[in-house]
Design a protein around this motif. Sequence first.
Motif, short mmCIF file in Angstrom:
data_model
loop_
_atom_site.label_atom_id
_atom_site.label_comp_id
_atom_site.label_asym_id
_atom_site.label_seq_id
_atom_site.Cartn_x
_atom_site.Cartn_y
_atom_site.Cartn_z
N TYR A 150 0.81 -1.30 -0.12
CA TYR A 150 -0.02 -0.08 -0.02
C TYR A 150 0.70 1.38 0.02
CZ TYR A 150 -3.90 2.68 1.66
OH TYR A 150 -4.83 3.68 1.78
N GLY A 151 2.13 1.12 0.50
CA GLY A 151 2.80 2.28 0.55
C GLY A 151 3.50 2.78 -0.95
N ALA A 152 2.94 2.20 -1.80
CA ALA A 152 3.03 2.60 -3.27
C ALA A 152 2.26 3.57 -3.66
CB ALA A 152 2.83 1.25 -4.10
N GLU A 153 1.25 3.76 -3.06
CA GLU A 153 0.24 4.88 -3.43
C GLU A 153 -0.20 5.77 -2.31
OE1 GLU A 153 -4.00 2.96 -3.56
OE2 GLU A 153 -2.91 1.20 -3.62
N LYS A 154 0.04 5.54 -1.21
CA LYS A 154 0.01 6.42 0.03
C LYS A 154 1.21 6.58 1.02
CE LYS A 154 -4.49 6.93 -0.74
NZ LYS A 154 -5.16 8.36 -1.44
N TYR A 159 8.16 4.03 5.49
CA TYR A 159 8.34 3.11 4.07
C TYR A 159 9.06 3.92 2.99
CZ TYR A 159 6.82 -0.87 1.33
OH TYR A 159 6.85 -2.03 0.61
N ASN A 160 9.05 4.97 2.67
CA ASN A 160 10.03 5.91 2.10
C ASN A 160 10.26 5.51 0.91
OD1 ASN A 160 9.46 7.12 4.76
ND2 ASN A 160 11.82 6.93 5.10
N VAL A 161 11.46 5.34 0.65
CA VAL A 161 11.96 5.09 -0.85
C VAL A 161 11.44 3.80 -1.13
CG1 VAL A 161 14.26 3.91 -0.08
CG2 VAL A 161 13.96 5.01 -2.21
N MET A 162 11.02 3.02 -0.35
CA MET A 162 10.59 1.71 -0.84
C MET A 162 9.07 1.95 -1.46
SD MET A 162 11.15 -1.61 -1.19
CE MET A 162 12.36 -2.14 -0.42
N GLY A 163 8.50 2.66 -0.79
CA GLY A 163 7.27 3.12 -1.49
C GLY A 163 7.15 3.70 -2.87
N LYS A 166 7.84 0.55 -4.95
CA LYS A 166 6.51 -0.06 -5.25
C LYS A 166 5.72 0.33 -6.22
CE LYS A 166 7.50 -3.75 -2.13
NZ LYS A 166 8.00 -5.01 -2.86
N ALA A 167 5.53 1.79 -6.30
CA ALA A 167 4.85 2.54 -7.24
C ALA A 167 5.70 2.22 -8.87
CB ALA A 167 4.94 3.99 -6.96
N ALA A 168 6.75 2.28 -8.73
CA ALA A 168 7.29 1.74 -10.03
C ALA A 168 7.09 0.39 -10.32
CB ALA A 168 8.80 2.10 -9.99
N LEU A 169 6.82 -0.64 -9.30
CA LEU A 169 6.77 -1.93 -9.49
C LEU A 169 5.30 -2.17 -10.01
CD1 LEU A 169 7.99 -5.18 -8.98
CD2 LEU A 169 6.42 -4.65 -6.81
N GLU A 170 4.30 -1.50 -9.60
CA GLU A 170 2.94 -1.45 -9.95
C GLU A 170 2.93 -1.11 -11.43
OE1 GLU A 170 0.37 -0.12 -6.93
OE2 GLU A 170 1.20 -1.25 -5.59
#
Length: 259
Positions: A150-154, A159-163, A166-170
Motif C-alpha cells: 500500500y505504501g506505493a500509493e499512500k 516506508y519511504n524510498v520503498m514506497g 513499489k509504485a514503479a513495480l506496480e
Amino acid sequence: MGCMDGKTGLVVGIANDRSYAWFIAKSILREGGTCLFTHLPGEKMERRVRKAVEALGVEDPWLMPMDASSDESMDVAFDAIGSQHGTLDYLVHSIAFADRDWLKEGKFVGTPRDVFTQAMDISAWTYMAMANRAAPLMSDGGGMVAMSYYGAEKAVPGYNVMGVAKAALEATTRYLAMELGEKNIRVNSISGGPIRTMSSMAVGGFSQILDWVEQKAPLKRNVTGQDVGDSAAWLLSPLASGVTGQTIYVDCGYSSMGL
Ligand SMILES: NC(=O)c1ccc[n+]([C@@H]2O[C@H](COP(=O)([O-])OP(=O)(O)OC[C@H]3O[C@@H](n4cnc5c(N)ncnc54)[C@H](O)[C@@H]3O)[C@@H](O)[C@H]2O)c1
C-alpha cells in the motif's frame, strides 16, 4: 485436482519459512504445481533456503543461486531452467531491497542517489528483467506475480524510498501486461498486507503498522501468509485467465477504508 496441476514455475524470494514467497510456494504446491527455487549466492544462504524449501515437503528441490543485482547471475539461472526444464508456466517475484538506514520515519527527503537507485533496481527493475528472461520460456502462455504494498500509493511513515520503488513495480506490472499479453502471458501484482518477515522488520515503526491495521481493517485482523499465498496461486492459475495488468489487494480490506 488443484488449480495449478501440471504447472511448473520459478519462485524467487524465499529467505526462510516466514517469507511471502514461502507461503506462495506452499499454496502452489498444494494446488498441484511444481516449484523451482533460487537463493542468494553463498553456502549459508543455500542452506537456509534449502531448509525452508524442504519444510514445504519438496525433496531434492531444484535450487540455483541467483543475485538479481547481476544480469549474468540472472542469465545463468534462466539458461539453466531453459536447458533443464524447457518451459516455464509461471514466475513469482517476491524480492525487494532498500538500505534500512533510510527506512525510518523522517528519513525520506535526504535519500541519497545510490540508495534510491538500488531500491528501484532490486525492487522494481528486476521484475522486468526476470519477465524478459521468463517470457521466451512460456511457450504456452503463462502467469507472473510480484509483491507490492500500500505504501506505493499512500505515504506510509518509514516506508519511504520503498514506497517509490513499489509504485514503479506496480507501473511495471501494467507495462509488462501490455507487451506480454499477445503471448497470453498475464502479469499481475499483489498488494499484500504487512506480515513479520526479515525484510519488513527493517521498516521503522513496523509493529505500529500491524497494530493499526488490526484496528482499522474491515476484517479486524492482519493478513496471514496463506491469505496471500492462496491469492497468488489463484492469480497464476487458469482460474484467473482474464486478469492481467492488475494490482490485487490482499490486505483484509485495509486499503478500502477512508479513515
Ligand atoms: N512482509 C510484508 O509486510 C510485505 C508486505 C507487502 C509486500 N511485501 C513484499 O514481499 C516481498 C517479499 O518480502 P518478504 O516480506 O517476504 O521478506 P523476506 O525478507 O522474507 O524476502 C525478501 C527476499 O528478497 C530477496 N532478495 C533481496 N535482494 C535480492 C537480490 N539482489 N537478488 C535476489 N533476491 C534478493 C531476499 O533474499 C529475500 O529472500 C518483497 O517484495 C516485499 O516488499 C512484504
